[in-house]
Design a protein around this motif. Structure first.
Motif, short mmCIF file in Angstrom:
data_model
loop_
_atom_site.label_atom_id
_atom_site.label_comp_id
_atom_site.label_asym_id
_atom_site.label_seq_id
_atom_site.Cartn_x
_atom_site.Cartn_y
_atom_site.Cartn_z
N ASP C 35 -24.37 81.17 -19.95
CA ASP C 35 -24.98 82.49 -19.88
C ASP C 35 -24.47 83.32 -21.05
OD1 ASP C 35 -26.19 84.83 -18.96
OD2 ASP C 35 -24.40 85.38 -17.81
N GLN C 36 -24.90 82.99 -22.23
CA GLN C 36 -24.44 83.74 -23.40
C GLN C 36 -25.10 85.12 -23.41
OE1 GLN C 36 -22.36 81.89 -23.60
NE2 GLN C 36 -22.91 79.78 -24.13
N THR C 37 -24.30 86.08 -23.81
CA THR C 37 -24.73 87.47 -23.69
C THR C 37 -24.70 88.15 -25.06
OG1 THR C 37 -23.71 87.49 -21.52
CG2 THR C 37 -24.23 89.63 -22.47
N PRO C 38 -25.66 88.99 -25.34
CA PRO C 38 -25.66 89.70 -26.62
C PRO C 38 -24.41 90.57 -26.77
CG PRO C 38 -27.79 89.89 -25.57
CD PRO C 38 -26.87 89.24 -24.58
N ALA C 39 -23.91 90.61 -27.97
CA ALA C 39 -22.73 91.43 -28.19
C ALA C 39 -22.72 91.93 -29.63
CB ALA C 39 -21.46 90.63 -27.93
N LEU C 40 -22.08 93.09 -29.82
CA LEU C 40 -21.95 93.63 -31.17
C LEU C 40 -20.51 93.43 -31.63
CD1 LEU C 40 -23.35 95.34 -33.43
CD2 LEU C 40 -22.21 97.32 -32.39
N PHE C 41 -20.35 92.71 -32.72
CA PHE C 41 -19.02 92.46 -33.25
C PHE C 41 -18.79 93.39 -34.42
CE2 PHE C 41 -20.51 88.62 -31.27
CZ PHE C 41 -19.41 88.15 -30.56
#
Lengths: 283, 666, 300, 148, 130
Positions: C35-41
């Motif tokens: 369940d990969q989730t969008p993220a801001l790095f």
């Protein structure tokens, strides 16, 4: 500069040396030309009937071979060029033809017209450059008034052939000037010589070819030069009847480059009666 | 909450015979918002209108529903009546219970029920109506005409004669356009210059007309009645005020190798030049591309020889900004280039000419002083072949089209004219005209063409030229078909004249963008309605004159120029423009800035800007649409294309139409 | 994929370190397996959390609407786009929802996305192709479709072949499950109105809950119509629907009709083409009621 | 579904102000009858008809919806009916796909001079819709919870 | 001989209805004098469904396929394709070949070498036989 080369039947015929001449001329200009390993007849005439597939196959095979080699496909004979270029366009633009041909030929990757088909003249103009040709000329044909003869298949239909203005072409004149001769413009240069009728209706072929030769002569030409083996034959055999030399333009080029070939002319075959090379003679 | 009064009209017996009007006015009283309902014999009569007035006064009505005939008949009447009674005229709705009900139904119960339903729908809509005020904008009483050919000149003269100021912008150094290049005009064979130059002089002399020659429109903003236009006056390098037009400068100019545009390249001109003797203004211009002074810094001869010190090398382009109420596009046409038609040997032989070149060769003021001779050797032609439809009426096939898909309209007539001129000048000459069809609708047109064939002995051949061979020695061999006799002809000709298709002037495309006026696929300006509004662009305040709208001959052009002028005068005669308040508006808090509405708007009324939008206290920088209410015509195309519902149409809001739907489907 | 992930981290690290971008939109491990989730790095250090594998389903383009708007000293945001997401990106650009020069778009190779149950997602079975559009660069090259492709319109054709009653029953069965969670709308890159008509009291059609059955269905039909000619067929709506309603069958119906009636069109592929509903041809076909074959239900 | 002989379908007709509404007026002044359950909603142009309106009509009990506009090429606003034509083609196809028979939706171009055509269209359309019977409301697509 | 006009239209791949009967094809045709039915009449007859009458025409064998008509047609009709389609149709019945292998030897020399360009023979076969 590297090209795959499709010689076609006529230029490959035993006595027909113009193919080799052209290739050696290209070599002298620094163009590397590799003949396709195996090739079959291009089909000789482009199948105008839209539903003909079988007659397009051999052209497609040549195109696929060139694609495998990753090189543009060089042609010299006007008929081969015409057929292969138009079939290539069909493969690129007509999905129906593309699907059917691919299912026949079954290449590893479906062919979709990726190969670029380049005529010998086009190669000289766009890849070598007429300026560079002129620089390599060692034996310019100074003083010669040469009438370029295009014929029909090299230019038309322009939407498919697309490398020169179909009504006011300039590519052969460009080459003629590059080898030191003076190009002669005359209105019949892009009108058909009737070569196709030479077997079926010799009279008609004669009338057409004579008209071409007359027109060139009236405009002060010393000789006619063409790149199409069929025109070369017909103009010599049925048109000039000895009144005007008709040359293979690539042979003129080779000579100008100092390769010393005998300008092959007329019937590519040796006359069976007297062994004279130029068949435009009485024996 | 709107206080609604409902008035049911009997229309004599037209309605009352089939609809129980009492039942309708009784039933509608129950509808939400209705505070008063009645019926009356003729609502449109003075008595009916008085009933509205008194009911408004008595019941404090803020909205009126009239159940009567079609709104197309009396909506305006009732709006006016309501306004007279102090109700906003846009708070009036009509239920059409005559055309849509009493006249088409026989069963009284059925018709009455439908009348009630229609009344309910009108009430439902009115409940959501908001008072509207028709926008009023002042009108700048000046017109701009773009293009100084016969179309532009005629429009300018007509508008100016009505007393309004007109500015004419012409990109070349003189007005006159293509007509000035012509020799004679069909179907009367009178000389073009004789009828055109007086008009040019009139335009120049008219106190209401200002000419900007050698100038171009650079920028247009604003809208109908209030355009602001930047006009770039290119540097002429000669002072218009000082120059007397003596011509010494052109005579002495050492650079004489440029091709004369006016003479279609058949003659060379100097770098400082007046295009032709009757040019207006009669002031030379320096073509800086060929002028030695500008190219090399040396020379300066014209400045030295000018007796009035008019030459000014330091002149610069100048931009002037002016206001206009109306703009007329009159950008005209040009013949298409024939580079791709070399089967006719146009680029090979100087004796193959276009029809416009032929005009110059016939013209007494032309490069040959009217002595019709072959450009190659100056000999008089004995056999001339005319080819019609060169590049007209084409269709694409295996390749792209070389020419144009339309009929150029003028070629049949001018070719007949040319053939006649030839036969008149050289009675022993032969003229062959190859045609596909001869199209001569127009007053005295077919007679003219027949005269060419019958009296002048012009050979008309149905067929087409397939090849022109330049045989050298000045001979042209023309190979052509003769379809009537089913043969191929070979004609030894001295000249070939090609009737090249016309196309809109290339400057029109950029102008259309500036004006947000639409164009068809051929770059002709589109008219607001092809039949009913032929001289107006869909963009309000922009009008069309002459060839820029489509191929037409001089009589048609002048007629259209006058018609465009009439429309301009109609607009400028108003002090204020009263607009339609039922236009689109954008709720900026809902707008996504996606540009979909902009794409479907036929009037260019929608534009986008990035601005700060405040939505319930929150500020956000957004790209949002805004409607220019003066341009919007209220079609509603934008409202449906807008997914968020930001665009709505006043008077026909989404909620109003849904309320009507709810009412009639009840 | 592992290799692609490393290349992604490398590129993202470079871009963050050099300060060319202020942040990188990518994925990290979610709360559940697969369940990969969008993220801001926003820092190179954080990139170790970056995840990319065959379960990385979410599309990132929609996040650009907000991210590319933030001032951040005018710096760009970097985003990873799978091939099908590049059409969404194109769509957002064409509707001015995202400014191109605020984004550094990197295409990442895709070899099909699997569900938690380890089956290839429907949208991948019907993959539109692996080409990238509008990207500044591509990592991992164009992938290959290694599976038997599903005909994109087979499902639509199946429904079309039913009788009207069967179609009605089919959709009644499907749409009845809707709980108006709005997941379909929220995930859709096209459905990105500032305020949805269904949330707007002024629209006359506001409906936020499943209070009235009509509004429920109206919601799905209107939503499909609003995205008609704009939907890139990314398949996210169906993927995220917790009730497994095959919403893509509504969108694909419109896509199929658009292609058949107005000529082939792929939303988001080109930035210049006018969309099918904001353009027209004078020769368009007349609406289909004249098609006798379709007619109404036969009366026995 | 059995057809009751007395069934009168409810029809909402969206007519553009410039052509079709005028055509309806002409039908009226020519006394050409058509069913009373055809009710006209005036819109400035066929392009003003939002799919929301059509769905709303079906929801509120309409059995058929027809859009009438100027003939292609004759639009008062030049291009409105071209957009309307595209939208209707898609929406009506979608409604058919959802089980609302295509016979219940129609687009017809009626000019101001075509009173006859207007009446004939409405009669024909009403007949077609009547033959399809009462329209299951789109609202019914979702079962009530009690039913499921 | 029977002929299916639709087949001819299909295999020519060109839309003869676009012809506006200008006659440019016949004005351009270098083989006009050798023809009984010139190009424009070919197009016209096929357009009205009368291809059968063309099957025995001399023009089938005197058209040089030089594409002057195709290049210059302002309507994008391709008359040479129409002629080719009729020619193909004329040769479709068995035994309708216009050229047979036994015709070839006259073009060969003593050593079996070709006296005419090989392409001429190849194309003649392609054009005149199936």
């Amino acid at each position: 500069m590297k090209f795959s080369y499709f010689p076609g039947c006529t230029l490959k015929a035993e006595a027909g040396r113009s193919g080799e001449t052209a290739i050696s001329a290209a070599g002298a200009l620094g163009v590397e030309v590799t003949e396709l390993d195996q090739w079959q007849c291009c089909g000789a005439v482009y199948p105008l009937a839209r539903d003909e597939i079988a007659t397009k196959l051999s052209a497609v095979r040549a195109l696929i071979d060139a694609k495998r080699a990753g090189l543009p496909l060089l042609t010299l004979c006007s008929a081969c060029h015409h057929v292969i270029k138009r079939v290539n366009r069909d493969m690129a633009e007509d999905s129906d033809v593309r699907d059917r041909v691919n299912s026949y030929v079954a290449p590893e990757v479906p062919y979709g017209g990726e190969t670029k088909v380049v005529h010998f003249l086009e190669m000289l103009r766009d890849h070598v450059g007429f300026d560079s040709v002129a620089k390599r000329v060692t034996a310019p044909l100074a003083g010669q008034r040469v009438a370029a003869y295009y014929g029909c298949m090299l230019l038309r239909p322009s939407s498919a052939m697309g490398f020169d203005d179909p009504e006011n072409p300039s590519i052969m004149e460009g080459l003629i000037a590059a080898i030191g001769a003076e190009p002669v413009l005359y209105p019949q240069r892009n009108e058909c010589c009737g070569g196709y009728l030479a077997i079926e209706n010799k009279g008609a072929a004669k009338r057409r070819a004579s008209e071409v030769v007359r027109s060139a002569a009236e405009h002060g030409a010393d000789c006619i030069a063409t790149t199409c083996p069929l025109c070369l034959y017909n103009l010599t055999e049925n048109g000039a009847a000895g009144t005007m030399p008709v040359y293979d333009l690539t042979a003129l080029l080779a000579n100008a480059l100092g390769l010393h070939v005998e300008p092959s002319s007329g019937c590519a075959a040796v006359c069976s009666v007297c062994s004279e090379r130029n068949s435009a003679h009485a024996c | 909450m709107t206080k609604i009064g409902v008035f049911v009209c009997w229309c004599g017996s037209n309605i009352a015979a089939t609809v129980d009007v009492d039942a309708v006015s009784e039933a509608i009283k129950a509808a939400p918002g209705v505070v008063f309902a009645t019926n009356y014999q003729y609502m449109c009569s003075e008595g009916g209108q008085a009933a509205i007035r008194s009911a408004v006064a008595e019941h404090g009505l803020t909205g009126v529903v009239v159940c009567s005939c079609s709104p197309r008949m009396h909506e305006a009447t009732f709006r006016k009546a309501a306004a007279g009674a102090g109700v906003n005229p846009y708070m009036v709705e009509i239920a059409n219970i005559r055309e849509q009900c009493s006249w088409i139904h026989k069963d009284k119960a059925e018709a009455t029920a439908k009348a009630i339903a229609l009344a309910r729908a009108a009430v439902a809509k009115l409940n959501l109506d908001r008072p509207l005020t028709a926008p009023e904008t002042p009108v700048t009483k000046r017109a701009l005409v773009i293009g100084g050919g016969i179309a532009g000149i005629q429009t300018a003269l007509d508008v100016a004669d009505a007393g309004y100021e007109v500015d004419v912008v012409e990109k070349s150094p003189t007005i006159g356009g293509k007509m000035a290049m012509l020799d004679k005009t069909f179907p009367t064979l009178d000389c073009a210059a004789c009828i055109l130059t007086p008009k040019m002089v009139d335009a120049a002399a008219h106190e209401k007309i200002t000419l900007y020659t050698y100038s171009e429109v650079e920028k247009v903003s604003g809208f109908v009645g209030n355009f602001t236009v930047d006009i770039k006056k290119r540097a002429r390098s000669v002072s218009v005020d000082r120059c007397t037009g003596c011509g010494v400068c052109s005579e002495k100019c050492p650079s004489k190798r440029a091709k004369s545009e006016f003479d279609q390249g058949l003659r060379e001109r100097s770098a400082i030049y007046i295009p032709f003797a009757q040019a207006i203004p009669n002031v030379p211009v320096i073509d800086r591309d060929t002028c030695l002074k500008f190219q090399t810094g040396k020379c300066g001869l014209c400045e030295k020889v000018c007796p009035s010190h008019a030459v000014d090398y330091s002149q610069e382009d100048e931009v002037i900004t002016k206001q206009y109420g109306a703009i007329v596009a009159a950008t005209g046409f040009k013949p298409i280039g024939l580079e791709r038609f070399d089967e006719y040997a146009y680029s090979r032989s100087p004796d193959v000419v276009t029809s416009l070149e032929f005009e110059r060769l016939c013209n007494a003021a032309g490069p040959t002083k009217g002595h019709l001779v072959r450009p190659s050797d100056g000999k008089e032609p004995k056999t001339v072949v005319f080819v019609q439809c060169v590049g007209s009426r084409e269709a694409s096939g295996i390749g792209a089209m070389k020419g144009k898909p339309y009929c150029s309209k003028i070629c049949c007539m001018y070719t007949a004219k040319h053939a006649m001129l030839l036969r008149e000048k050289y009675p022993d000459s032969e003229a062959y005209v190859f045609y596909i069809d001869v199209r001569t609708p127009g007053k005295n047109f077919d007679e003219f063409y027949r005269r060419a064939a019958e009296e002048y002995g012009v050979h008309y051949i149905k067929g087409m030229v397939g090849k022109v061979c330049d045989e050298g020695n000045g001979r042209l061999t023309v190979r052509a078909s003769d379809l009537i006799e089913n043969r191929q002809l070979l004609i030894d000709a001295d000249m070939v004249v090609l009737a090249a298709a016309v196309e809109p002037d290339p400057s029109a495309r950029a102008l259309a963008t500036l004006l947000t006026a639409s164009m068809d696929t051929n770059d002709f300006f589109t008219e607001a309605h092809p039949k009913l509004r032929p001289v107006e662009s869909p963009t309000a305040g922009v009008f069309l004159s002459g060839m820029c709208q489509g191929p037409k001959d001089i009589p048609d052009t002048v007629a259209q120029a006058g018609a465009a002028a009439a429309k301009v005068i109609g607009l400028l005669s108003k002090d204020r423009l009263v607009g339609n308040p039922c236009v689109a508006s954008c709720d900026e808090t809902l707008c996504n800035g996606c540009s979909a509405c902009e794409r479907v708007c036929p009037y260019g009324a929608i534009s986008y800007e990035t601005k700060t939008v405040v939505d319930r206290g929150a500020k956000d920088e957004r790209r949002v649409a805004s409607v220019n209410e003066a341009l919007c015509q209220g079609c509603g195309a934008c409202t449906v294309t807008c997914p968020s519902g930001a665009m709505d149409l006043r008077g026909f809001t989404g909620r109003q139409i849904m309320a009507e739907v709810d009412a009639i489907c009840r | 994929m592992q290799n692609v992930r490393e290349l992604m981290i490398k590129k993202a690290g470079e871009m963050l370190s050099s300060g060319e971008v202020y942040g990188v939109l990518a994925w990290e491990r979610g709360d559940f397996a697969c369940d990969q989730t969008p993220a801001l790095f926003t820092s190179p250090e954080s990139l170790s959390r970056l995840a990319y594998d065959e379960f990385t389903a979410p599309m990132l383009s929609k996040y650009l609407i907000n991210e590319a708007k933030k001032p951040n000293e005018g710096k760009k945001v970097m985003v990873f786009l799978k091939p099908c997401d590049t059409y969404n990106f194109g769509h957002l650009l064409s509707e001015h929802k995202v400014e191109r020069d605020r984004v550094y778009a990197v295409g990442v190779a895709c070899s099909g996305i699997f569900s938690r149950e380890k089956t290839l997602l429907e949208k991948c079975l019907a993959c539109k192709g692996m080409e990238f559009h509008h990207c500044d660069e591509v990592i991992g090259g164009e992938g290959k479709i290694t599976w038997d492709k599903l005909d994109r319109f087979a499902g639509v054709e199946m429904i079309e072949s039913m009788t009207p009653s069967e179609r009605f029953e089919f959709w009644r069965g499907e749409l009845s499950r809707c709980i108006r969670c709005n997941a379909c709308r929220n995930v859709c890159p096209v459905c990105s109105c500032v305020k949805c008509v269904f949330d707007n009291p002024g629209s006359g059609v506001m409906s936020k809950s499943n209070a009235d059955e009509f509004e429920e269905n109206m919601f799905h039909i209107i939503r499909a119509f609003h995205v008609a000619g704009r939907c890139t067929d990314c398949g996210e709506c169906s993927r995220v629907c917790p009730r497994n309603i095959p919403l893509h069958l509504l969108n694909r119906k419109f896509i199929k009709d658009v292609n058949a009636l107005f000529g082939p069109y792929q939303a988001g592929a080109s930035l210049d083409d006018a969309s099918p509903l904001t353009s027209y041809s004078v020769n368009d076909p007349e609406p289909g009621y004249k098609d006798k074959a379709k007619g109404g239900e036969r009366v026995a | 579904m059995p057809v009751e002989s007395a069934f009168q379908p409810k029809i909402a007709a969206f007519c553009c102000n410039w052509c079709s509404y005028a055509g309806a007026d002409l039908a009226g002044s020519s006394r050409l009858s058509y069913p009373a359950d055809v009710k006209i909603i005036r819109v400035p142009c066929s392009c003003r008809v939002n799919p929301l309106f059509i769905l709303r009509a079906f929801q509120r009990g309409a059995d058929g919806v027809i859009i009438c506009g100027c003939h292609p090429g004759d639009c008062h606003y030049t291009s409105g009916n071209y957009f309307a034509r595209r939208r209707a083609a898609l929406l009506f196809s979608m409604l058919d796909y959802l089980g609302v028979e295509s016979g219940r939706t129609r687009v017809e171009w009626v000019s101001a001079a075509e009173g006859q055509k207007f009446a004939a269209t409405m009669n024909d359309f009403a007949k077609t819709v009547a033959s399809l019977g009462k329209c299951r409301r789109i609202g019914d697509l979702r079962c009530r919870t009690s039913e499921s | 001989m029977r002929v299916d006009n639709d087949d001819i239209l299909r295999s020519s791949g060109t839309d003869v209805r676009k012809c506006m009967k200008c006659g440019k094809c016949s004005g351009a045709c270098p083989s006009f004098d050798e023809m009984d039915f010139p190009p424009h009449i070919f197009v016209s007859m096929v357009e009205r469904g009368d291809a059968a009458a063309l099957l025995s025409s001399k023009s089938l064998w005197t058209c040089m396929s030089c594409f002057a008509c195709v290049e210059r047609c302002p309507r994008g009709v391709e008359p040479a394709n129409v002629i080719e389609a009729v020619r193909a149709s004329a040769m479709s019945p068995q035994g309708a070949n216009r050229m047979r292998p036994e015709d070839v030897p006259v073009f060969l020399g003593a050593a079996g070498e070709c006296l005419v360009p090989q392409q001429l023979l190849a194309s003649a076969f392609r054009k005149y036989s199936r």
